[in-house]
Design an enzyme around this catalytic site. Sequence first.
Site, PDB file in Angstrom:
ATOM      1  N   ARG A  82     -13.097  12.730 -22.944  1.00  0.00           N
ATOM      2  CA  ARG A  82     -13.982  11.695 -22.417  1.00  0.00           C
ATOM      3  C   ARG A  82     -15.427  12.066 -22.733  1.00  0.00           C
ATOM      4  O   ARG A  82     -15.808  13.230 -22.736  1.00  0.00           O
ATOM      5  CB  ARG A  82     -13.800  11.544 -20.905  1.00  0.00           C
ATOM      6  CG  ARG A  82     -12.505  10.850 -20.525  1.00  0.00           C
ATOM      7  CD  ARG A  82     -12.403  10.624 -19.028  1.00  0.00           C
ATOM      8  NE  ARG A  82     -12.214  11.862 -18.313  1.00  0.00           N
ATOM      9  CZ  ARG A  82     -13.153  12.556 -17.690  1.00  0.00           C
ATOM     10  NH1 ARG A  82     -14.401  12.112 -17.652  1.00  0.00           N
ATOM     11  NH2 ARG A  82     -12.874  13.679 -17.084  1.00  0.00           N
ATOM     12  N   LYS A 230      -8.976   5.063 -16.731  1.00  0.00           N
ATOM     13  CA  LYS A 230     -10.220   5.466 -16.053  1.00  0.00           C
ATOM     14  C   LYS A 230     -11.156   4.269 -15.851  1.00  0.00           C
ATOM     15  O   LYS A 230     -11.786   4.128 -14.802  1.00  0.00           O
ATOM     16  CB  LYS A 230     -10.928   6.550 -16.865  1.00  0.00           C
ATOM     17  CG  LYS A 230     -10.090   7.788 -17.122  1.00  0.00           C
ATOM     18  CD  LYS A 230      -9.676   8.446 -15.837  1.00  0.00           C
ATOM     19  CE  LYS A 230      -8.967   9.770 -16.106  1.00  0.00           C
ATOM     20  NZ  LYS A 230      -8.534  10.411 -14.861  1.00  0.00           N
ATOM     21  N   SER A 272     -10.540  16.617 -13.338  1.00  0.00           N
ATOM     22  CA  SER A 272      -9.719  16.641 -14.544  1.00  0.00           C
ATOM     23  C   SER A 272      -9.403  18.081 -14.943  1.00  0.00           C
ATOM     24  O   SER A 272     -10.287  18.933 -14.946  1.00  0.00           O
ATOM     25  CB  SER A 272     -10.466  15.951 -15.678  1.00  0.00           C
ATOM     26  OG  SER A 272     -10.807  14.646 -15.283  1.00  0.00           O
ATOM     27  N   CYS A 274      -7.518  20.241 -13.324  1.00  0.00           N
ATOM     28  CA  CYS A 274      -7.528  21.170 -12.182  1.00  0.00           C
ATOM     29  C   CYS A 274      -6.230  21.109 -11.376  1.00  0.00           C
ATOM     30  O   CYS A 274      -6.200  21.528 -10.218  1.00  0.00           O
ATOM     31  CB  CYS A 274      -8.734  20.919 -11.291  1.00  0.00           C
ATOM     32  SG  CYS A 274     -10.287  21.334 -12.105  1.00  0.00           S
ATOM     33  N   ARG A 389      -2.970  16.486 -25.162  1.00  0.00           N
ATOM     34  CA  ARG A 389      -2.284  15.713 -24.114  1.00  0.00           C
ATOM     35  C   ARG A 389      -0.889  15.284 -24.544  1.00  0.00           C
ATOM     36  O   ARG A 389      -0.649  15.012 -25.712  1.00  0.00           O
ATOM     37  CB  ARG A 389      -3.092  14.439 -23.806  1.00  0.00           C
ATOM     38  CG  ARG A 389      -4.510  14.704 -23.282  1.00  0.00           C
ATOM     39  CD  ARG A 389      -4.503  14.837 -21.782  1.00  0.00           C
ATOM     40  NE  ARG A 389      -5.775  15.337 -21.245  1.00  0.00           N
ATOM     41  CZ  ARG A 389      -6.066  15.285 -19.946  1.00  0.00           C
ATOM     42  NH1 ARG A 389      -5.235  14.772 -19.078  1.00  0.00           N
ATOM     43  NH2 ARG A 389      -7.210  15.791 -19.509  1.00  0.00           N
TER      44      ARG A 389
HETATM   45  P1  GDP Z   1      -4.897  17.644 -14.041  1.00  0.00           P
HETATM   46  O1  GDP Z   1      -5.681  17.390 -15.277  1.00  0.00           O
HETATM   47  O2  GDP Z   1      -5.728  17.646 -12.802  1.00  0.00           O
HETATM   48  O3  GDP Z   1      -3.704  16.772 -13.954  1.00  0.00           O
HETATM   49  O4  GDP Z   1      -4.384  19.157 -14.156  1.00  0.00           O
HETATM   50  P2  GDP Z   1      -3.001  19.750 -14.733  1.00  0.00           P
HETATM   51  O5  GDP Z   1      -1.946  19.744 -13.700  1.00  0.00           O
HETATM   52  O6  GDP Z   1      -2.688  19.130 -16.038  1.00  0.00           O
HETATM   53  O7  GDP Z   1      -3.434  21.255 -14.960  1.00  0.00           O
HETATM   54  C1  GDP Z   1      -4.570  21.588 -15.754  1.00  0.00           C
HETATM   55  C2  GDP Z   1      -4.480  23.033 -16.172  1.00  0.00           C
HETATM   56  O8  GDP Z   1      -4.486  23.862 -15.000  1.00  0.00           O
HETATM   57  C3  GDP Z   1      -3.188  23.348 -16.916  1.00  0.00           C
HETATM   58  O9  GDP Z   1      -3.478  24.261 -17.962  1.00  0.00           O
HETATM   59  C4  GDP Z   1      -2.324  23.981 -15.861  1.00  0.00           C
HETATM   60  O10 GDP Z   1      -1.395  24.876 -16.426  1.00  0.00           O
HETATM   61  C5  GDP Z   1      -3.321  24.669 -14.943  1.00  0.00           C
HETATM   62  N1  GDP Z   1      -2.846  24.717 -13.540  1.00  0.00           N
HETATM   63  C6  GDP Z   1      -2.304  23.697 -12.834  1.00  0.00           C
HETATM   64  N2  GDP Z   1      -1.937  24.099 -11.589  1.00  0.00           N
HETATM   65  C7  GDP Z   1      -2.273  25.409 -11.502  1.00  0.00           C
HETATM   66  C8  GDP Z   1      -2.148  26.400 -10.465  1.00  0.00           C
HETATM   67  O11 GDP Z   1      -1.649  26.154  -9.373  1.00  0.00           O
HETATM   68  N3  GDP Z   1      -2.640  27.647 -10.752  1.00  0.00           N
HETATM   69  C9  GDP Z   1      -3.187  27.947 -11.966  1.00  0.00           C
HETATM   70  N4  GDP Z   1      -3.632  29.180 -12.163  1.00  0.00           N
HETATM   71  N5  GDP Z   1      -3.311  27.044 -12.965  1.00  0.00           N
HETATM   72  C10 GDP Z   1      -2.862  25.794 -12.740  1.00  0.00           C
HETATM   73  P1  PGA Z   2      -6.608  14.495 -15.912  1.00  0.00           P
HETATM   74  O1  PGA Z   2      -6.749  13.061 -16.611  1.00  0.00           O
HETATM   75  O2  PGA Z   2      -7.280  14.286 -14.603  1.00  0.00           O
HETATM   76  O3  PGA Z   2      -5.137  14.644 -15.865  1.00  0.00           O
HETATM   77  O4  PGA Z   2      -7.283  15.573 -16.700  1.00  0.00           O
HETATM   78  C1  PGA Z   2      -7.567  12.726 -17.632  1.00  0.00           C
HETATM   79  C2  PGA Z   2      -9.035  12.793 -17.287  1.00  0.00           C
HETATM   80  O5  PGA Z   2      -9.387  12.855 -16.087  1.00  0.00           O
HETATM   81  O6  PGA Z   2      -9.809  12.728 -18.239  1.00  0.00           O
HETATM   82 MN    MN Z   3      -7.862  12.290 -14.515  1.00  0.00          MN
HETATM   83 MN    MN Z   4      -3.238  15.160 -15.190  1.00  0.00          MN
END
Ligand code: GDP
Ligand code: PGA
Ligand code: MN
Ligand code: MN
Length: 612
Positions: A82, A230, A272, A274, A389
């Site tokens: 983004r 988004k 994002s 996290c 992704r």
């Molecule tokens: P989103 O973008 O908020 O959906 O986050 P994701 O679930 O795709 O996770 C983003 C990154 O953080 C990935 O590389 C995951 O492997 C890592 N991650 C997710 N959950 C955890 C956790 O509980 N602990 C750690 N250390 N890393 C995590």
């Molecule tokens: P994410 O989604 O939150 O899974 O990273 C895409 C974004 O927020 O850009």
């Molecule tokens: Mn997102």
């Molecule tokens: Mn995600």
Amino acid sequence: MSAPVAIPGLDTTVTDHARLRAWVADMAALTTPDEVVWCDGSDEEWRRLTDQLVESGTLVRLNEERKPNSFWARTDPSDVARVEERTYICSESEEDAGPTNNWMAPAQMKNIMTQLYRGCMRGRTMYVIPFCMGPLNAEKPMFGVEITDSAYVVASMRIMARMGSEVLTAMGDDADFVPAMHSIGAPLEPGQADVEWPCSQTKYISHFPETREIWSYGSGYGGNSLLGKKCYSLRIGSAMGRDEGWMAEHMLILRLTSPQGKVYHVTGAFPSACGKTNLAMLEPTIPGWKVETLGDDIAWMRFGEDGRLYAVNPEYGLFGVAPGTDYKTNPNAMRTIAQGNSLFTNVALTDDGDIWWEGMGEPPAHLIDWKGQDWTPESGELSSHPNSRFCTPIKQCPILADSYDDPRGVPIDAILFGGRRATTIPLVSQSRDWNHGVFQGATLSSETTAAAVGKVGVVRRDPMAMLPFIGYHGGDYFRHWIEMGKGKDGSGETDKLPAIFYVNWFRRGEDGGFLWPGFGENSRVLKWVVERLEGTADAEETPIGYVPTPDSLDVDGLDLTAEQLAAALAVNPAEWRQELPLITEWFEKFGAKLPGVLWAELDALKARLSAE
Ligand code: GDP
Ligand code: PGA
Ligand code: MN
Ligand code: MN
């Protein structure tokens, strides 16, 4: 503007929707595509578009046995995330965009972008994608129509949103819809060869909250080009929610069943990259607990008749961060993509036509990396972009909750706010009450990630994980949260509201490693949350909220020392005092629009910290 133009396909539509037809005709006259195609969402259409994308080199078909009906895409190296610097909220008054958004007057932005759009689809096909965010049988279906000149966008939209003929039929001849205009901004002159990932160096992602319109130009990357996600569901959606008394939030939704068979629903707002997708699909490590997925990125929350807050996932697919995903961390994501029907963007390609990324077990001896180069474990470079992704149908998720399609949504018991902080923020704390929870959300901080262009690892405030997505003034957004805390129609039935918690899976120890094992082990935190709701778990009252006593968090069978657990849970007043001036500075940005309640919360926090 709609001077008659003879563009094949423009009039072949089955729709009598006059406003839609007029808009499409205007955009076709402006952008002058070779052809207009009304997307029906059929399997035949998917086959035709993916074949064409394979032909043009944008997609590579993966090994049918390993990833059936799935494709590998590589973007231009400049088009990977983004673009927050190029994202605009174009409200009539600058004040309404607030201090967290880029702003330009709507007329001025439309002027600039009309020049960019003029002739921008030359040599290409204009696709018209009718879509619906959330179930089509909702009381008020949330329609949108995206125009795009990218077949990759059409294929991705088919995974991410309910789209096609069924939606167009449901729109009838006068349903309201959000017009969402997209172009990659790369016209082709006669005879000019196309590139694998056409895009433009000039990018604008513009939102007109008052007229509920989206104009995007120059980027093919999902967050900038799949406009239902988004742009509609968060930026335009948040402005709609403010006006209509509901909330559009950057939240996962999960359903949790305890060993006693009691069902709870939890949403979680993390910035994002996290941990939303991982938590949404979590496989509990503690016996007897079950998690089912409802959504991994966006929640629309409305009050139900009973005065509780109900959440719906407006999306139809998962657009997940690839690196770090494997059978150990997120087995349900792996099972979802194993069924195929998926697009993988900016990951690596194996020699046997499968995909690989960092974190997916041992690296193969040879790969083609996300830049199209040969890669070996000795290359010393990442094979996959950190923001690469997977895009996959949510219906393939083996733990999808049966209530996923329920247009009423699910009643929310707890909201988690979370960020990525190496220090200060404990593993979990419970807010004192709704307003304190809103304070926790409003002051949420996190280290920046690769999900947006810019420096990675810089701590910034990311209120409710919505910094890049609030479609109006952030101070008004906080006020909306405070208002929702008064219950349905201001009823004051606050006991029906979700309890609010603040989590941090990313705190680090002295050795630099994560203190908490995370992933499936986060079920232990969910258990504590539920036991707090049931009134059975102990907590210590600290200046920042209620934190688990070491005995109240189930760490049975976990390889974690008492010191590590204490460090993960620690509330260090000295660290928190350092946050205070940063929070003050943050709040000052919102001027008179910052609700007084939040200043009062800050004063109360200061007082509690100085009593330590
Ligand atoms: P989103 O973008 O908020 O959906 O986050 P994701 O679930 O795709 O996770 C983003 C990154 O953080 C990935 O590389 C995951 O492997 C890592 N991650 C997710 N959950 C955890 C956790 O509980 N602990 C750690 N250390 N890393 C995590
Ligand atoms: P994410 O989604 O939150 O899974 O990273 C895409 C974004 O927020 O850009
Ligand atoms: Mn997102
Ligand atoms: Mn995600």
